[in-house]
Write a protein that holds these residues in place. Structure first.
Motif, short mmCIF file in Angstrom:
data_model
loop_
_atom_site.label_atom_id
_atom_site.label_comp_id
_atom_site.label_asym_id
_atom_site.label_seq_id
_atom_site.Cartn_x
_atom_site.Cartn_y
_atom_site.Cartn_z
N THR A 457 59.00 4.74 2.04
CA THR A 457 58.53 6.12 1.88
C THR A 457 57.11 6.27 2.44
OG1 THR A 457 57.79 5.57 -0.35
CG2 THR A 457 59.96 6.57 -0.13
N PHE A 458 56.92 7.30 3.26
CA PHE A 458 55.62 7.58 3.88
C PHE A 458 55.22 9.02 3.56
CE2 PHE A 458 57.54 4.29 6.44
CZ PHE A 458 56.49 3.41 6.68
N LEU A 459 53.99 9.18 3.10
CA LEU A 459 53.44 10.51 2.89
C LEU A 459 52.43 10.78 4.00
CD1 LEU A 459 52.97 13.08 1.18
CD2 LEU A 459 51.16 11.82 -0.02
N ILE A 460 52.67 11.82 4.77
CA ILE A 460 51.77 12.22 5.84
C ILE A 460 50.89 13.35 5.30
CG2 ILE A 460 51.56 12.94 8.23
CD1 ILE A 460 53.02 10.29 7.78
N ALA A 461 49.61 13.02 5.11
CA ALA A 461 48.69 13.98 4.48
C ALA A 461 47.51 14.24 5.41
CB ALA A 461 48.20 13.44 3.14
N SER A 462 46.74 15.24 5.02
CA SER A 462 45.51 15.58 5.76
C SER A 462 44.48 16.10 4.77
CB SER A 462 45.79 16.63 6.84
OG SER A 462 46.18 17.85 6.26
N ILE A 586 52.98 13.30 -5.27
CA ILE A 586 53.80 12.58 -4.29
C ILE A 586 53.12 11.28 -3.90
CG2 ILE A 586 54.95 12.78 -2.06
CD1 ILE A 586 54.79 15.79 -2.32
N ALA A 587 51.77 11.33 -3.72
CA ALA A 587 51.04 10.13 -3.30
C ALA A 587 51.19 9.00 -4.30
CB ALA A 587 49.56 10.47 -3.11
N LYS A 588 51.36 9.32 -5.57
CA LYS A 588 51.51 8.29 -6.59
C LYS A 588 52.87 7.58 -6.50
CE LYS A 588 48.53 10.62 -9.97
NZ LYS A 588 48.47 11.23 -11.32
N LEU A 589 53.85 8.23 -5.86
CA LEU A 589 55.21 7.72 -5.86
C LEU A 589 55.59 7.03 -4.56
CD1 LEU A 589 56.97 10.78 -7.58
CD2 LEU A 589 56.13 8.68 -8.66
N VAL A 590 54.92 7.36 -3.48
CA VAL A 590 55.32 6.78 -2.18
C VAL A 590 54.69 5.41 -2.00
CG1 VAL A 590 55.59 9.07 -1.16
CG2 VAL A 590 53.39 7.87 -0.98
N GLN A 591 55.21 4.68 -1.03
CA GLN A 591 54.70 3.33 -0.75
C GLN A 591 53.54 3.34 0.24
OE1 GLN A 591 58.56 2.00 0.49
NE2 GLN A 591 58.80 0.68 -1.31
N SER A 592 53.48 4.33 1.08
CA SER A 592 52.42 4.37 2.11
C SER A 592 51.95 5.80 2.28
CB SER A 592 52.95 3.84 3.45
OG SER A 592 53.46 2.53 3.32
N VAL A 593 50.63 5.94 2.30
CA VAL A 593 50.00 7.24 2.56
C VAL A 593 49.26 7.13 3.90
CG1 VAL A 593 48.33 8.96 1.79
CG2 VAL A 593 49.75 7.75 0.12
N VAL A 594 49.57 8.04 4.80
CA VAL A 594 48.91 8.08 6.12
C VAL A 594 48.09 9.36 6.18
CG1 VAL A 594 49.23 8.11 8.61
CG2 VAL A 594 50.76 6.75 7.17
#
Length: 658
Positions: A457-462, A586-594
């Motif tokens: 799982t990847f979260l794409i944030a800004s 969501i960031a707490k649940l995913v494996q990678s935050v970009v």
């Protein structure tokens, strides 16, 4: 979980060490400022040249001299050139005296002169003032003359150059003529009064010297008596010493010699006391001379006084001879009656009379244009450098890594915005383009972080809107699908969903919001993409009044766990971190935050705050995507404080997502 990263110290927040390449990059990026400044300076110089009246300069040269009587030949006069720098500087300063210019203003050359004031620059708001010579007082006109005239000394010569500038060439010439005439009159009056002054000086000096001579003679007489007594004491001591060798102590002749020696010593002491009390000068002299002999035996003290008396007597004799020589010289000058022979009737000669200017000396068009264009260039460079130092954004990959303390996993080049969101998938539009290649590089960098199970799982944030996170999320998901991974793209940006439009589904009525709030089955919201059979999409779904509360509910965790069983990769497009808190659950649940950062647009404060928000909630970015390389000016807002309507699209969210 991923490795913990944090922004560097406050020193990185204020700026990093700069190099020549950084300055060159600033200059090239804002080269248009430099061009505008240079062109603006050029046209400003051209305008000032057009409104500046011509200025004329008249010049004159004089030679400073004096006539002095030669001591070797009294009857002959010779000119002695003044080569001393101090005398020449003194002469140049005398020409600058306000008295000379006031006298020059009283002359006939300015009596009935019209338009005597220099013309001013012809600005639209400037009113030309016209003054006649009779309208101004001599003091005011003299002050104006002093501003027109300059004096320069030619080094190692006796020549002085005078220059007068004015917008009227005739007034420039007449100004110098009037100043030279006034200076000549002042010099003549100075010489006329010199005879009486010198005579008075000699008489006063001779009286002082004569009084000094009398004092010296009386003092010297006392010292002479002391010297005579000192010699008699020496002789008496010698006789006593010889008698002591031949006679017994009670011998009458020896006793008489000792009494005589005692009398001479007492007389010496009396004379010496008179010398010490003769004047304050003598008393101070003897106190200083005998200070080192305090406590010495009487005999040693007397012998020391006799030696000092001899020395002091010789000094006074030389002073007396010198004073007599000076006095005799003054008396000789009084007898001859030539006390002013050393002064000349004229102090200078005009080598070159004031000239009539034939052409203006200013303004010079070429010089003025070069100066103003150069000034504009300097101003432009200064503005560029100032903007560079005050730039609140990051411009290079090195700056991003140094400031954030997080590695950059990919750098995306800047390119022209697509006409529609349907053209945003670069791998489908042109697989050989630079943006497409950068997406493959991003995919490779994220793949190396771990296996598919570890990095599913990847979260794409800004940090703020307009950084291109939605573009990165859609293209990253497409790239995973192209390499054979069963990939799901979730549009979790419920305030401004765009993924439905990117894949040609429009705004689907059902999606993530429906699953979380209404329990809609997944088979009704998962859509297969047309660009790849391995790429699936869950749109944002129906409008939600409270997206943050919906995403922080209990339904999200089991949903992601269930989806992880069916998909190799899950890419989530989320809302910006700084304006809203939708992405935190969501960031707490995913494996990678970009974290996506747009170069030259995202403020440093927003980046630092986004990283802090993630860290405070136990989630840390695995890498940063530097979007927009090389640096470009984008329409994204530089501020990152926005107001949001409840549940609606967030205000200020830029629509320039790639």
């Amino acid at each position: 979980m991923s490795r913990s990263y944090a922004p560097d110290s406050d020193a990185n927040e204020t700026g990093q060490s700069r190099g020549l390449q950084d300055y060159l990059r600033w200059f090239l990026r804002r080269f248009w400022i430099f061009l505008i400044a240079v062109v603006g300076g050029y046209f400003l110089g051209l305008y000032l040249y057009s409104v500046t009246p011509p200025t004329y300069q008249s010049s004159a040269t004089i030679e400073i001299l004096r006539v002095k009587r030669d001591a070797a030949d009294i009857a002959e006069e010779e000119k002695i050139r003044m080569t001393g720098a101090a005398e020449m500087l003194s002469a140049s300063e005398r020409i600058r005296l306000p008295q000379i210019y006031v006298e020059a203003a009283k002359g006939q050359l300015f009596a009935n002169r019209e338009n005597i004031a220099p013309a001013k620059k012809r600005f639209p708001w400037t009113k030309q003032m016209r003054f006649a010579g009779e309208d101004l007082s001599p003091e005011m006109l003299g002050a104006m003359l002093k501003g027109w005239v300059t004096v320069r000394w030619r080094t190692d010569t006796t020549l002085l150059d005078l220059y007068a500038t004015h917008t009227d060439p005739a007034i420039a010439r007449d100004s110098l003529a009037a100043v030279l005439s006034a200076y000549e009159q002042l010099s003549e009056s100075r010489v006329e009064g010199s005879s009486e002054y010198v005579l008075e000086y000699i008489l006063d000096s001779s009286a002082e010297i004569k009084e000094r001579l009398l004092d010296l003679e009386s003092t010297l007489q006392l010292y002479q008596r002391c010297l005579e007594l000192s010699k008699e004491i020496d002789e008496a001591e010698r006789q006593v010493a010889e008698m002591e060798k031949r006679y017994l102590p009670k011998w009458p002749a020896l006793v008489e010699a000792k009494e005589l020696l005692k009398i001479l010593q007492d007389r010496f002491v009396q004379e010496f006391n008179q010398v010490m009390n003769l004047s304050e000068e003598e008393r101070k002299y003897w106190e200083t001379s005998l200070a080192s002999l305090q406590g010495a035996p009487m005999e040693a003290l007397t012998n020391a006084k006799r030696q000092v008396v001899s020395t002091r007597s010789n000094v006074l004799e030389r002073e007396l001879e010198a004073e007599k020589a000076v006095y005799d010289n003054l008396i000789l000058q009084l007898k001859e009656g030539n006390v002013t022979r050393g002064f000349a009737s004229r102090q200078f000669e005009v080598v070159q009379p004031p000239t009539m200017p034939a052409a203006p000396v200013a303004p010079i068009k070429t010089r003025m244009l070069v100066q103003f264009a150069g000034g504009g260039a300097a101003l432009g460079i200064a503005i560029i450098m100032l903007l560079g130092f005050l730039d609140p954004t990051l411009r290079t990959v090195a700056e991003v890594e140094q400031f954030c303390g997080i590695p950059v996993v990919a750098g995306l080049p800047a390119f022209k915005k697509r006409e529609s969101r349907a053209e945003s998938l670069e791998l489908a539009r042109d697989a050989q383009s630079k943006p497409a290649e950068s997406i493959r590089t991003l995919r490779t960098g994220l793949t190396f972080l771990g296996t598919a199970e570890e990095r599913c799982t990847f979260l794409i944030a800004s940090s703020v809107p307009g950084e291109g996170k939605s573009w990165v999320a859609s293209n990253l998901a497409h790239s995973f699908a192209l390499q054979g991974d069963r990939t799901l793209l979730i549009d979790a940006d419920m305030r401004r969903p765009v993924q439905g439009e990117v894949f040609g589904y429009g705004r689907e009525p059902k999606g993530l919001a429906d699953v979380l709030s209404l329990g809609t089955p997944l088979k009704e919201v998962i859509l297969r993409s047309e660009v790849s059979e391995d790429l699936f999409l869950i749109p944002a779904g129906s409008w939600s009044a409270n997206p943050a509360e919906l995403l922080s509910g209990k339904s999200l965790r089991p949903l992601l766990e269930k989806l992880s069983e069916y998909f190799d990769r899950i890419v989530i497009d989320s809302a910006p971190l700084v304006p809203v808190s939708d992405s935190i659950p969501i960031a707490k649940l995913v494996q990678s935050v970009v974290l996506v950062v747009r170069m030259g647009s995202t403020p440093k404060g927003a980046i630092k705050r986004a990283i802090r928000v993630l860290s405070d909630n136990g989630s840390h970015p695995v890498g940063i995507v530097a979007n927009g390389l090389p640096q470009t000016r984008t329409a994204g807002a530089h501020g990152y404080y926005y107001s949001y309507s409840s549940g609606g699209s967030y205000s200020g969210y830029s629509s320039n997502e790639k």
